[in-house]
Design an enzyme around this catalytic site. Structure first.
Site, PDB file in Angstrom:
ATOM      1  N   ARG A 151      22.864   1.984  22.655  1.00 37.85           N
ATOM      2  CA  ARG A 151      23.632   1.268  23.662  1.00 37.85           C
ATOM      3  C   ARG A 151      23.039   1.555  25.037  1.00 37.85           C
ATOM      4  NH1 ARG A 151      29.967   2.674  22.889  1.00 37.85           N
ATOM      5  NH2 ARG A 151      29.714   3.392  25.016  1.00 37.85           N
ATOM      6  N   ARG A 157      27.551   9.091  33.306  1.00 38.23           N
ATOM      7  CA  ARG A 157      28.879   9.018  32.664  1.00 38.23           C
ATOM      8  C   ARG A 157      29.545  10.389  32.605  1.00 38.23           C
ATOM      9  NH1 ARG A 157      27.533   6.666  27.103  1.00 38.23           N
ATOM     10  NH2 ARG A 157      29.744   6.646  26.700  1.00 38.23           N
ATOM     11  N   ARG A 171      23.540   8.705  19.017  1.00 35.59           N
ATOM     12  CA  ARG A 171      24.416   7.612  18.568  1.00 35.59           C
ATOM     13  C   ARG A 171      23.635   6.289  18.509  1.00 35.59           C
ATOM     14  NH1 ARG A 171      30.205   7.061  21.345  1.00 35.59           N
ATOM     15  NH2 ARG A 171      29.115   6.317  23.189  1.00 35.59           N
ATOM     16  N   LYS A 198      36.318   9.622  20.514  1.00 35.85           N
ATOM     17  CA  LYS A 198      37.637   8.974  20.663  1.00 35.85           C
ATOM     18  C   LYS A 198      37.701   7.650  19.897  1.00 35.85           C
ATOM     19  CE  LYS A 198      37.482   8.650  25.178  1.00 35.85           C
ATOM     20  NZ  LYS A 198      36.184   9.275  25.474  1.00 35.85           N
ATOM     21  N   ARG A 252      41.249   6.275  33.122  1.00 33.66           N
ATOM     22  CA  ARG A 252      40.072   7.109  33.324  1.00 33.66           C
ATOM     23  C   ARG A 252      40.041   7.719  34.722  1.00 33.66           C
ATOM     24  NH1 ARG A 252      36.347   4.662  29.510  1.00 33.66           N
ATOM     25  NH2 ARG A 252      34.290   5.591  29.484  1.00 33.66           N
TER      26      ARG A 252
HETATM   27  P1  AMP Z   1      33.636   3.412  26.898  1.00 32.92           P
HETATM   28  O1  AMP Z   1      33.280   2.587  25.723  1.00 32.92           O
HETATM   29  O2  AMP Z   1      35.095   3.741  26.981  1.00 32.92           O
HETATM   30  O3  AMP Z   1      32.753   4.620  27.059  1.00 32.92           O
HETATM   31  O4  AMP Z   1      33.364   2.490  28.186  1.00 32.92           O
HETATM   32  C1  AMP Z   1      32.081   1.977  28.484  1.00 32.92           C
HETATM   33  C2  AMP Z   1      31.971   1.703  29.970  1.00 32.92           C
HETATM   34  O5  AMP Z   1      32.931   0.708  30.352  1.00 32.92           O
HETATM   35  C3  AMP Z   1      32.218   2.880  30.878  1.00 32.92           C
HETATM   36  O6  AMP Z   1      31.067   3.698  31.045  1.00 32.92           O
HETATM   37  C4  AMP Z   1      32.630   2.185  32.166  1.00 32.92           C
HETATM   38  O7  AMP Z   1      31.498   1.625  32.832  1.00 32.92           O
HETATM   39  C5  AMP Z   1      33.448   1.018  31.653  1.00 32.92           C
HETATM   40  N1  AMP Z   1      34.865   1.379  31.511  1.00 32.92           N
HETATM   41  C6  AMP Z   1      35.595   1.359  30.340  1.00 32.92           C
HETATM   42  N2  AMP Z   1      36.859   1.715  30.572  1.00 32.92           N
HETATM   43  C7  AMP Z   1      36.960   2.002  31.892  1.00 32.92           C
HETATM   44  C8  AMP Z   1      38.022   2.440  32.730  1.00 32.92           C
HETATM   45  N3  AMP Z   1      39.249   2.687  32.253  1.00 32.92           N
HETATM   46  N4  AMP Z   1      37.748   2.629  34.058  1.00 32.92           N
HETATM   47  C9  AMP Z   1      36.540   2.385  34.565  1.00 32.92           C
HETATM   48  N5  AMP Z   1      35.486   1.975  33.822  1.00 32.92           N
HETATM   49  C10 AMP Z   1      35.679   1.771  32.501  1.00 32.92           C
END
Ligand code: AMP
Length: 251
Positions: free
Chosen positions: A193, A204, A160, A42, A121
């Site tokens: 990461r 996740r 990654r 994404k 989410r």
């Molecule tokens: P991402 O880069 O979108 O995969 O986000 C990394 C991490 O940030 C996720 O694994 C969550 O811990 C947190 N996070 C990001 N966006 C959200 C969201 N909308 N709701 C809850 N946690 C989030």
């Protein structure tokens, strides 16, 4: 079309504004939500779509990652808690995420539109976003749901590597850097990461299945869901997305 992509207003929040030149005659404001499991690409698509459409890439994960470099004293208790959830691969509580998005409401009003990546989410977040967008009179153009088989997702996530400097993303086999472990763009070290470690990946994926997958039905019921196969190169997937978006606006 390629545009400068300053996301300071979104990443830093508060009174900070972006230096992107305003478009005097936007063709249209594209207001898109990007859905799909972790690792589906994404973030990469959001960057490519920004180049095509001019809409701002708004990632909630990027806000948390940026907050990590602040000292603990400069972070609110809610933000410190959020970073601990993130480290474990768990979802940050809805109230924290929604407060952050509300603080950045002006970004949703951007004349070129927005590409929401990683938000909403959960169904509670989607309902809150729906109310917010209705109140602000900002209808969604579409919700793009990227789909990929599970084995491919696991391989993408495990391989990654992210630049510790400019945050560019590479993959050890699909998109390797020119020099192993070194960023092509800024020369900084590439890292795994914290939330791409195997244990965090498992958590996740579980969070996605339980909390985020139900959003597919949520948006299907509202008639805005557009499903896209996320196989192939990032450019191929972007072309596929653009052609689906053409059909959406023609309808
Ligand atoms: P991402 O880069 O979108 O995969 O986000 C990394 C991490 O940030 C996720 O694994 C969550 O811990 C947190 N996070 C990001 N966006 C959200 C969201 N909308 N709701 C809850 N946690 C989030």
């Amino acid at each position: 079309m390629s545009e400068k992509n300053d996301r300071a207003a979104w990443i830093k929040g508060g009174e900070v504004s972006c230096s992107n030149p305003p478009r005097t005659t936007p063709d249209r404001a594209w207001r898109l939500v990007l859905l799909g499991s972790p690792g589906v690409g994404k973030g990469t698509q959001a960057k490519l779509l920004h180049e095509q459409l001019g809409a701002c890439h708004l990632s909630t994960g990027d806000i948390f990652r940026a907050a990590k470099i602040l000292s603990e004293r400069d972070r609110s208790p809610a933000l410190n808690d959020a970073l601990e959830y993130m480290r474990l691969g768990k979802l940050v509580p809805d109230t924290t995420v929604l407060d952050m998005v509300r603080e950045r409401l002006h970004c949703l009003h951007c004349a070129n539109g927005f590409l929401l990546d990683g938000f909403p989410r959960t169904v509670a977040q989607a309902e809150a976003l729906e109310k917010l967008l209705q109140k602000e009179k900002l209808p969604l153009t579409a919700v793009l749901n990227y789909e990929l088989p599970l084995e491919e997702i696991m391989s993408r996530l495990g391989g990654r590597r992210t630049c510790s400097g400019c945050k560019a993303v590479f993959h050890i086999t699909n998109m390797p850097p020119r020099v192993e472990g070194v960023c092509n763009f800024c020369g900084a070290k590439l890292i795994l990461r914290e939330d791409d470690r195997p244990e965090s990946i498992r958590v996740r994926m579980e969070a996605y299945e339980k909390s985020t997958r139900p959003l597919i039905e949520f948006y299907q019921k509202r008639g805005v869901l557009v499903s896209i196969t996320a196989e192939g190169s990032p450019e191929e997937i972007c072309r596929r997305t653009m052609s689906k978006l053409d059909s959406v606006i023609a309808a």
